[in-house]
Design a protein around this motif. Sequence first.
Motif, PDB file in Angstrom:
ATOM      1  N   ARG A 326       0.836  -1.209   0.000  1.00 28.98           N
ATOM      2  CA  ARG A 326       0.000   0.000   0.000  1.00 28.98           C
ATOM      3  C   ARG A 326       0.875   1.265   0.000  1.00 28.98           C
ATOM      4  O   ARG A 326       0.643   2.181  -0.776  1.00 28.98           O
ATOM      5  CB  ARG A 326      -0.926  -0.035   1.240  1.00 28.98           C
ATOM      6  CG  ARG A 326      -1.569   1.284   1.600  1.00 28.98           C
ATOM      7  CD  ARG A 326      -2.502   1.814   0.507  1.00 28.98           C
ATOM      8  NE  ARG A 326      -3.033   3.115   0.872  1.00 28.98           N
ATOM      9  CZ  ARG A 326      -2.459   4.271   0.575  1.00 28.98           C
ATOM     10  NH1 ARG A 326      -1.346   4.306  -0.150  1.00 28.98           N
ATOM     11  NH2 ARG A 326      -3.007   5.411   0.945  1.00 28.98           N
ATOM     12  N   HIS A 376      -7.556   5.783   1.491  1.00 30.58           N
ATOM     13  CA  HIS A 376      -7.970   5.540   2.875  1.00 30.58           C
ATOM     14  C   HIS A 376      -9.483   5.329   2.861  1.00 30.58           C
ATOM     15  O   HIS A 376     -10.251   6.216   3.246  1.00 30.58           O
ATOM     16  CB  HIS A 376      -7.583   6.745   3.735  1.00 30.58           C
ATOM     17  CG  HIS A 376      -6.210   7.276   3.422  1.00 30.58           C
ATOM     18  ND1 HIS A 376      -5.063   6.622   3.794  1.00 30.58           N
ATOM     19  CD2 HIS A 376      -5.801   8.392   2.753  1.00 30.58           C
ATOM     20  CE1 HIS A 376      -4.011   7.322   3.393  1.00 30.58           C
ATOM     21  NE2 HIS A 376      -4.430   8.391   2.746  1.00 30.58           N
ATOM     22  N   HIS A 383      -7.716   8.161  -3.559  1.00 39.07           N
ATOM     23  CA  HIS A 383      -6.688   8.817  -4.372  1.00 39.07           C
ATOM     24  C   HIS A 383      -6.833   8.286  -5.790  1.00 39.07           C
ATOM     25  O   HIS A 383      -6.723   7.079  -6.014  1.00 39.07           O
ATOM     26  CB  HIS A 383      -5.294   8.513  -3.844  1.00 39.07           C
ATOM     27  CG  HIS A 383      -5.051   9.061  -2.471  1.00 39.07           C
ATOM     28  ND1 HIS A 383      -5.284  10.382  -2.153  1.00 39.07           N
ATOM     29  CD2 HIS A 383      -4.602   8.487  -1.332  1.00 39.07           C
ATOM     30  CE1 HIS A 383      -4.985  10.592  -0.877  1.00 39.07           C
ATOM     31  NE2 HIS A 383      -4.580   9.463  -0.352  1.00 39.07           N
ATOM     32  N   GLU A 422      -7.120  15.515   1.899  1.00 38.84           N
ATOM     33  CA  GLU A 422      -5.995  15.641   2.830  1.00 38.84           C
ATOM     34  C   GLU A 422      -4.775  16.355   2.255  1.00 38.84           C
ATOM     35  O   GLU A 422      -3.929  16.809   3.016  1.00 38.84           O
ATOM     36  CB  GLU A 422      -5.583  14.267   3.372  1.00 38.84           C
ATOM     37  CG  GLU A 422      -5.226  13.261   2.289  1.00 38.84           C
ATOM     38  CD  GLU A 422      -4.671  11.936   2.817  1.00 38.84           C
ATOM     39  OE1 GLU A 422      -4.774  11.685   4.030  1.00 38.84           O
ATOM     40  OE2 GLU A 422      -4.117  11.173   2.001  1.00 38.84           O
ATOM     41  N   HIS A 423      -4.637  16.485   0.950  1.00 38.79           N
ATOM     42  CA  HIS A 423      -3.409  17.082   0.412  1.00 38.79           C
ATOM     43  C   HIS A 423      -3.470  18.595   0.333  1.00 38.79           C
ATOM     44  O   HIS A 423      -2.437  19.254   0.274  1.00 38.79           O
ATOM     45  CB  HIS A 423      -3.097  16.522  -0.981  1.00 38.79           C
ATOM     46  CG  HIS A 423      -2.835  15.047  -0.986  1.00 38.79           C
ATOM     47  ND1 HIS A 423      -2.951  14.266  -2.102  1.00 38.79           N
ATOM     48  CD2 HIS A 423      -2.482  14.200   0.015  1.00 38.79           C
ATOM     49  CE1 HIS A 423      -2.675  13.002  -1.807  1.00 38.79           C
ATOM     50  NE2 HIS A 423      -2.400  12.939  -0.517  1.00 38.79           N
TER      51      HIS A 423
HETATM   52 ZN    ZN Z   1      -3.407   9.567   1.384  1.00 45.28          ZN
END
Ligand code: ZN
Length: 466
Positions: A326, A376, A383, A422-423
Amino acid sequence: MLHESHLSFFRQLLGDAYVLTSPNDLEAYGRDWTRVHTPNPSVAVLPASTADVAAIVKYCNRENLAIVPSGGRTGLAAGAVATNGEVVLSLTRMSKIESVDTIGMTMRVEAGVTTQQAQEAAKEVGLFFPLDLAAKGSCHIGGNIATNAGGVKFIRFGGMREQVLGLEVVLPDGEILDLNSGLRKNNTGYDLRQLFIGSEGTLGIVTRATIRLTAPPRNVQVSVMAVREFADIPKILGVCNRASVQLTAFEFFTREAHEIVLQHALGARSPFAEMSPFYVLLEAEEGPNGAQVMEPLLEEIFGDELITDAVIASSSAQAKELWGLRENITESIAKHGHVRKNDISLAINQLTDFIADLEPIVHAAPKDMQLVIFGHLGDGNLHINYVGPKTQDFAAFQTRARVVELQIFELLGRYKGSISAEHGIGLLKTKDLHFSRSPAEIELMRKIKGLLDPKGLFNPGKIFPG
Ligand code: ZN
Ligand code: FAD
Ligand code: 2HG
């Protein structure tokens, strides 16, 4: 525009060694992990203290010099990228772990401490710092705060926002704010600390933080499962939830992601004889007194016919190997081809419908462009990486990927999902902010930015569409 007199000021303050102007340094400090924009800062300055940061910021404010705050430069949204002659202010020398409170379970760090250093320092005193991501060896706590990083343990511990108890920030006028002083409870008006978390260096420079530690989780058990239908994955999550298992990660990847890792990551091996369309990586704490949780859980999941195969790690070396399948995806994709990245999130109960609606878009995408999906899943965070052959012109690839991306964002908008889980937005996604934020929200955010940074000198061009 930077002049010799500006450089003299920086050199006098920091010493020659910490004012970088060589082409190599400017290239390195002007970019992050995205490699999309051409770096072009004027100088990179490396302060050693909050007082240095405040002095640089005050000076830049007076001289109207734009600043790009810079951490470990592992960002995936081009937030730390300097393309326009800015001053890059790197927190790299501010890397002290200042104190650990084993009773209150907190740690006070300077912003340039890496995530891994914080994890190791917590472990040394028998505690645990829960933020975890594949970039942990390089990314900074300051960068984690500025991006509100998520990572692979979000499902259990939350993201960076949940870990910050206290924050020291330098405002665009050079004022130093000490926010919340590490308190766990504090209801005295607006929680200003939260404003800076996730603000991507546009409102303040994080110089210090008090972060929350936890008791270490019990030993964890790791399993990878092969899944035939995407729709079964949320059902597996449901089984875990009902079994009262303490999950510490619930990650997923597709066959395409798996194949790319097997091709590029050193020593990677598939745990199964046959390929499967989807895989889930599950990590869970063992039960009290070391009780096995994974085996009974997998029996139930098998019984419900939600998986076709599964493996449970029987040693920490094997657990690490499974995790590698992963965690090596990002690096392997980068070796494999040109990449464009999406980082989307949806309500978990809408994932299956969304993936079904995504199918025709994936099929209509150019044949030489792979859509590699992983993420996730337990947090509703996917993603999507568009991957094309490196023989193709990079700009042309980006243009073609953008066409597909816009279709996906339109779809995501219908689901009220987020274009960045999250980015962050950085320079890369400013044009797409409207898919996830209303005009009223964007206007309010702009007003806050204008109030704190009226000259627009902190990380210009980031977050807001021009
Ligand atoms: Zn991530
Ligand atoms: P940088 O890239 O240096 O900067 C990021 C942003 O923060 C920029 O806008 C910058 O201006 C600002 N900034 C940096 N330091 C400060 C400061 N002290 N004060 C104010 N602003 C500052 N992200 C996740 O959320 N989850 C993941 O699972 C994850 N996995 C990753 C895996 C890989 C292999 C890679 C390469 C990246 C991954 N990331 C992930 C993205 C990245 O690691 C995170 O966004 C991380 O938090 C960025 O930290 P950094 O120190 O590298 O910040
Ligand atoms: C991860 O979860 C990171 O591995 C990177 O957030 C995701 O490469 C990506 O798209």
